[in-house]
Design a protein around this motif. Structure first.
Motif, PDB file in Angstrom:
ATOM      1  N   TRP A  85      10.934 -21.454 -30.045  1.00 48.99           N
ATOM      2  CA  TRP A  85      10.128 -22.019 -28.976  1.00 48.99           C
ATOM      3  C   TRP A  85      10.977 -22.947 -28.160  1.00 48.99           C
ATOM      4  O   TRP A  85      11.710 -23.727 -28.748  1.00 48.99           O
ATOM      5  N   PRO A  86      10.972 -22.865 -26.816  1.00 47.01           N
ATOM      6  CA  PRO A  86      10.165 -21.978 -25.973  1.00 47.01           C
ATOM      7  C   PRO A  86      10.439 -20.502 -26.300  1.00 47.01           C
ATOM      8  O   PRO A  86      11.472 -20.178 -26.892  1.00 47.01           O
ATOM      9  N   PRO A  87       9.531 -19.625 -25.856  1.00 52.53           N
ATOM     10  CA  PRO A  87       9.634 -18.223 -26.234  1.00 52.53           C
ATOM     11  C   PRO A  87      10.960 -17.588 -25.827  1.00 52.53           C
ATOM     12  O   PRO A  87      11.487 -17.879 -24.754  1.00 52.53           O
ATOM     13  N   ARG A  88      11.469 -16.746 -26.703  1.00 58.76           N
ATOM     14  CA  ARG A  88      12.692 -16.002 -26.385  1.00 58.76           C
ATOM     15  C   ARG A  88      12.295 -14.774 -25.556  1.00 58.76           C
ATOM     16  O   ARG A  88      11.305 -14.118 -25.846  1.00 58.76           O
ATOM     17  N   THR A  89      13.095 -14.494 -24.566  1.00 59.07           N
ATOM     18  CA  THR A  89      12.723 -13.445 -23.612  1.00 59.07           C
ATOM     19  C   THR A  89      13.942 -12.602 -23.262  1.00 59.07           C
ATOM     20  O   THR A  89      14.985 -13.146 -22.918  1.00 59.07           O
ATOM     21  N   ASP A  90      13.778 -11.287 -23.345  1.00 59.00           N
ATOM     22  CA  ASP A  90      14.867 -10.367 -23.023  1.00 59.00           C
ATOM     23  C   ASP A  90      14.450  -9.527 -21.817  1.00 59.00           C
ATOM     24  O   ASP A  90      13.414  -8.849 -21.854  1.00 59.00           O
ATOM     25  N   HIS A  91      15.245  -9.575 -20.773  1.00 49.46           N
ATOM     26  CA  HIS A  91      14.914  -8.823 -19.551  1.00 49.46           C
ATOM     27  C   HIS A  91      15.806  -7.594 -19.389  1.00 49.46           C
ATOM     28  O   HIS A  91      15.820  -6.989 -18.326  1.00 49.46           O
ATOM     29  N   VAL A  92      16.574  -7.268 -20.425  1.00 47.86           N
ATOM     30  CA  VAL A  92      17.548  -6.180 -20.277  1.00 47.86           C
ATOM     31  C   VAL A  92      17.248  -5.006 -21.205  1.00 47.86           C
ATOM     32  O   VAL A  92      17.182  -3.859 -20.763  1.00 47.86           O
ATOM     33  N   TYR A 168       9.207  -7.564 -24.915  1.00 47.45           N
ATOM     34  CA  TYR A 168       7.790  -7.566 -24.526  1.00 47.45           C
ATOM     35  C   TYR A 168       7.499  -8.796 -23.663  1.00 47.45           C
ATOM     36  O   TYR A 168       6.823  -8.715 -22.635  1.00 47.45           O
ATOM     37  N   ASN A 169       8.030  -9.944 -24.090  1.00 47.39           N
ATOM     38  CA  ASN A 169       7.842 -11.173 -23.305  1.00 47.39           C
ATOM     39  C   ASN A 169       8.425 -11.016 -21.904  1.00 47.39           C
ATOM     40  O   ASN A 169       7.843 -11.452 -20.910  1.00 47.39           O
ATOM     41  N   GLY A 170       9.609 -10.394 -21.830  1.00 48.35           N
ATOM     42  CA  GLY A 170      10.255 -10.196 -20.528  1.00 48.35           C
ATOM     43  C   GLY A 170       9.426  -9.279 -19.635  1.00 48.35           C
ATOM     44  O   GLY A 170       9.265  -9.536 -18.433  1.00 48.35           O
ATOM     45  N   PHE A 171       8.895  -8.216 -20.246  1.00 49.63           N
ATOM     46  CA  PHE A 171       8.098  -7.268 -19.462  1.00 49.63           C
ATOM     47  C   PHE A 171       6.797  -7.927 -18.974  1.00 49.63           C
ATOM     48  O   PHE A 171       6.347  -7.683 -17.852  1.00 49.63           O
ATOM     49  N   TYR A 172       6.226  -8.777 -19.816  1.00 51.33           N
ATOM     50  CA  TYR A 172       5.013  -9.523 -19.415  1.00 51.33           C
ATOM     51  C   TYR A 172       5.295 -10.275 -18.113  1.00 51.33           C
ATOM     52  O   TYR A 172       4.533 -10.243 -17.153  1.00 51.33           O
ATOM     53  N   CYS A 173       6.442 -10.965 -18.089  1.00 55.09           N
ATOM     54  CA  CYS A 173       6.812 -11.735 -16.905  1.00 55.09           C
ATOM     55  C   CYS A 173       6.978 -10.799 -15.708  1.00 55.09           C
ATOM     56  O   CYS A 173       6.467 -11.067 -14.617  1.00 55.09           O
ATOM     57  N   CYS A 174       7.670  -9.689 -15.932  1.00 55.75           N
ATOM     58  CA  CYS A 174       7.992  -8.801 -14.819  1.00 55.75           C
ATOM     59  C   CYS A 174       6.717  -8.252 -14.170  1.00 55.75           C
ATOM     60  O   CYS A 174       6.581  -8.262 -12.936  1.00 55.75           O
ATOM     61  N   GLY A 223      -1.393 -14.363 -13.225  1.00 53.00           N
ATOM     62  CA  GLY A 223      -0.475 -14.745 -14.305  1.00 53.00           C
ATOM     63  C   GLY A 223      -0.778 -16.149 -14.793  1.00 53.00           C
ATOM     64  O   GLY A 223      -1.847 -16.718 -14.525  1.00 53.00           O
ATOM     65  N   ASN A 224       0.171 -16.718 -15.513  1.00 57.72           N
ATOM     66  CA  ASN A 224      -0.010 -18.064 -16.066  1.00 57.72           C
ATOM     67  C   ASN A 224       1.372 -18.666 -16.287  1.00 57.72           C
ATOM     68  O   ASN A 224       2.394 -17.982 -16.104  1.00 57.72           O
ATOM     69  N   ASN A 225       1.407 -19.926 -16.694  1.00 55.25           N
ATOM     70  CA  ASN A 225       2.694 -20.618 -16.824  1.00 55.25           C
ATOM     71  C   ASN A 225       3.607 -19.930 -17.844  1.00 55.25           C
ATOM     72  O   ASN A 225       4.823 -19.882 -17.670  1.00 55.25           O
ATOM     73  N   THR A 226       3.002 -19.354 -18.897  1.00 56.94           N
ATOM     74  CA  THR A 226       3.838 -18.701 -19.910  1.00 56.94           C
ATOM     75  C   THR A 226       4.473 -17.438 -19.333  1.00 56.94           C
ATOM     76  O   THR A 226       5.688 -17.238 -19.425  1.00 56.94           O
ATOM     77  N   ALA A 227       3.640 -16.592 -18.725  1.00 54.99           N
ATOM     78  CA  ALA A 227       4.140 -15.306 -18.215  1.00 54.99           C
ATOM     79  C   ALA A 227       5.099 -15.519 -17.037  1.00 54.99           C
ATOM     80  O   ALA A 227       6.218 -15.015 -17.037  1.00 54.99           O
ATOM     81  N   ASN A 228       4.650 -16.262 -16.040  1.00 50.44           N
ATOM     82  CA  ASN A 228       5.402 -16.327 -14.775  1.00 50.44           C
ATOM     83  C   ASN A 228       6.592 -17.275 -14.831  1.00 50.44           C
ATOM     84  O   ASN A 228       7.557 -17.084 -14.108  1.00 50.44           O
ATOM     85  N   VAL A 229       6.480 -18.325 -15.649  1.00 49.43           N
ATOM     86  CA  VAL A 229       7.520 -19.356 -15.592  1.00 49.43           C
ATOM     87  C   VAL A 229       8.376 -19.373 -16.867  1.00 49.43           C
ATOM     88  O   VAL A 229       9.592 -19.167 -16.802  1.00 49.43           O
ATOM     89  N   LEU A 230       7.757 -19.582 -18.032  1.00 49.75           N
ATOM     90  CA  LEU A 230       8.561 -19.689 -19.258  1.00 49.75           C
ATOM     91  C   LEU A 230       9.295 -18.391 -19.564  1.00 49.75           C
ATOM     92  O   LEU A 230      10.451 -18.399 -19.980  1.00 49.75           O
ATOM     93  N   HIS A 231       8.618 -17.257 -19.363  1.00 46.30           N
ATOM     94  CA  HIS A 231       9.252 -15.974 -19.674  1.00 46.30           C
ATOM     95  C   HIS A 231      10.227 -15.530 -18.586  1.00 46.30           C
ATOM     96  O   HIS A 231      10.864 -14.500 -18.725  1.00 46.30           O
TER      97      HIS A 231
END
Ligand code: HEM
Length: 478
Positions: A85-92, A168-174, A223-231
């Protein structure tokens, strides 16, 4: 010497490996069921801040079978946080079927913002239709919705073979940022866009959103702060989906500083969650001196955390000249849909989504700022449950009346110190945000991202409504 060093490193890695294998039990103490999927592998090599949490995470996992607040924190870290935490996010490292979303957002990003916002509805409508048309075209050409559905259904059924939780976290953001880009279709936000009430989104943006929102246990179209910003930060801490890529430096720099602040808040929030859990465990174990020490730690960490706000929310770091038009607008929403015959409108993002303030308020037994309905719309389920657990265990209702027990008096004093810190923050927040909100933005109606188009016939009246909210919150902070 070298052999000894290598042996030490080896022993350390074995020890860490053994520790990492321990997991919290599948239900919180005193509870019978919870949603579960297999733990995700951790990669602690990329970001120093994550490696720093390892021992505390192990401690929380070890406490989880005994204390429900520790369990909920361990659960949040393991699931939503992908092991940290904060959440780990992979965009690749995404399944091939999901990759077009990222490409499309990035390809269209330079077209989103306009250097000179137009005051002409016709020009703005043309601009928006062009952006939406292009996004729809690219989505239709490149995304196979059945494949996307297949991947997300497998995950929903608990099969994580196809993608990691980080991905999954990265895709949520995208998907979230693609939806916000489609919703506004031009930045700055303009009146014709604000006056829309319902927008029909392309299937490619609707189908995954339903799965993603169900996984996080939230219901909003926005969206929300987790999806749009943290991720929106990758494992190296770089922000991935920017808004104003082709705009002048002042805009791009203010945008980076503004959003980075919210990640920093959660990085500095982690030791606060940890110390609050430890304080409760100590108190429940009858070790009041240790409880007081952990409460003092909360204060120390909170001081550092609040300095993120004080050091950044001023014109020298985030320019009020560009914030309202170029930075905040994208995160708004203000449209809705009919559900069972009733029109439901959703808001966008606000600082009121930030977990650390909700968690501290709950820990102190202060009433929640957001309504139950808004919690379910915008705050992921595992964050909500952690806050509810803090609230159930609040210390203040369990202390002896003043003057009857010196240790309890010291605990109350330590809690009061935290309350005072929050009050200082809320008083400062109230005044510091005004220059940002009162900037002229003739291209739009008065709106905040978090509260959508504001009622009130003038900007002054609209700001008064917001000020009242903040004053009430300040009053409730005790
Ligand atoms: C330019 C920067 C900012 C502006 C203009 C702004 C504006 C506002 C407004 C108008 C509200 C009340 C309406 C609502 O609930 O959405 C609010 C609430 C809130 N904001 Fe901000 N904000 C800013 C930055 C921040 C930052 C950086 C934080 C976190 C450190 C933050 C934390 C909060 C919290 C926690 C609330 C809920 C009320 C409370 O708990 O006191 N805001 N903000």
């Amino acid at each position: 010497m070298i052999v000894a060093f290598i042996s030490l490193v080896f022993l350390f890695l074995v020890a860490v490996g053994l520790l990492a294998r321990r997991r919290p039990p599948s239900t919180p103490p005193g509870h019978s069921c919870h949603p579960s999927h297999s733990p995700q592998p951790q990669d602690s090599s990329k970001r120093l801040a994550r490696a720093d949490n390892t021992l505390q995470i192990y401690d929380i996992q070890a406490l989880a079978p005994r204390h429900e607040v520790a369990w909920y924190l361990a659960n949040l870290i393991e699931k939503d946080g992908a092991g940290d935490w904060p959440p780990r996010t992979d965009h690749v490292h995404w399944p091939a079927a999901l990759r077009p979303y990222k490409d499309i957002y990035l390809e269209l990003a330079p077209l989103l913002s306009a250097a000179t916002p137009s005051l002409d509805d016709v020009v703005n409508t043309e601009r928006r239709e062009k952006y939406r048309g292009l996004m729809r075209k690219l989505l239709t050409e490149r995304v196979n919705v059945d494949h996307v559905r297949g991947i997300l259904s497998a995950v929903e059924a608990g099969n994580w073979d196809g993608m990691t939780r980080e991905a999954y976290n990265g895709f949520y953001c995208c998907v979230a940022v693609c939806r916000h880009a489609y919703r506004w279709a031009t930045i700055p936000v303009v009146k014709v866009a604000q006056l829309e009430t319902i927008v029909e989104f392309p299937r490619e943006l609707e189908v995954p959103w339903t799965y993603l929102q169900r996984m996080f246990g939230v219901t909003a179209d926005s969206g929300n702060n987790t999806a749009n910003v943290l991720h929106n930060f990758d494992l190296q801490g770089e922000r991935v989906y920017k808004i104003n890529v082709a705009m002048k430096d002042l805009i791009r720099e203010s945008e980076e500083i503004f959003f980075r602040m919210f990640l920093d808040l959660e990085i500095l929030g982690f030791p606060i969650y940890y110390s609050m859990v430890k304080a409760l465990v100590a108190f429940d174990g009858g070790d009041k001196p240790a409880c007081i020490r952990y409460l003092n730690d909360v204060s120390g960490h909170l001081r550092r955390l609040l300095s993120v706000f004080f050091d950044n929310v001023h014109g020298g770091r985030i320019s009020p000249l560009v914030w309202l038009s170029y930075i905040q607008g994208f995160q708004g929403w203000g449209i809705g849909r009919y559900i069972n015959g009733e029109y439901v409108k959703y808001d966008g993002l606000s600082g009121n989504h930030v977990l650390v303030f909700q968690a501290i308020d709950a820990f102190l037994g202060i009433e929640r700022y957001l309504t139950d309905e808004n919690m379910e719309r915008y705050i992921p389920r595992n964050q909500r449950e952690l806050c509810l657990a803090f609230k159930r265990h609040t210390l203040r209702s369990r202390l002896a009346p003043p003057g009857q027990n010196p240790e309890d008096d010291r605990i109350e004093e330590a809690l009061q110190r935290i309350v005072r810190q929050l009050r200082v923050f809320r008083a400062a927040h109230r005044t510091r945000v005004i220059p940002y909100l009162e900037q002229p933005a003739p291209e739009r109606l008065p709106m905040t991202a978090g509260k959508s188009v504001l009622n009130g016939s003038s900007l002054r009246e609209a700001l008064q409504v917001l000020d009242n909210l903040m004053v009430t919150r300040l009053r409730e902070t005790q």
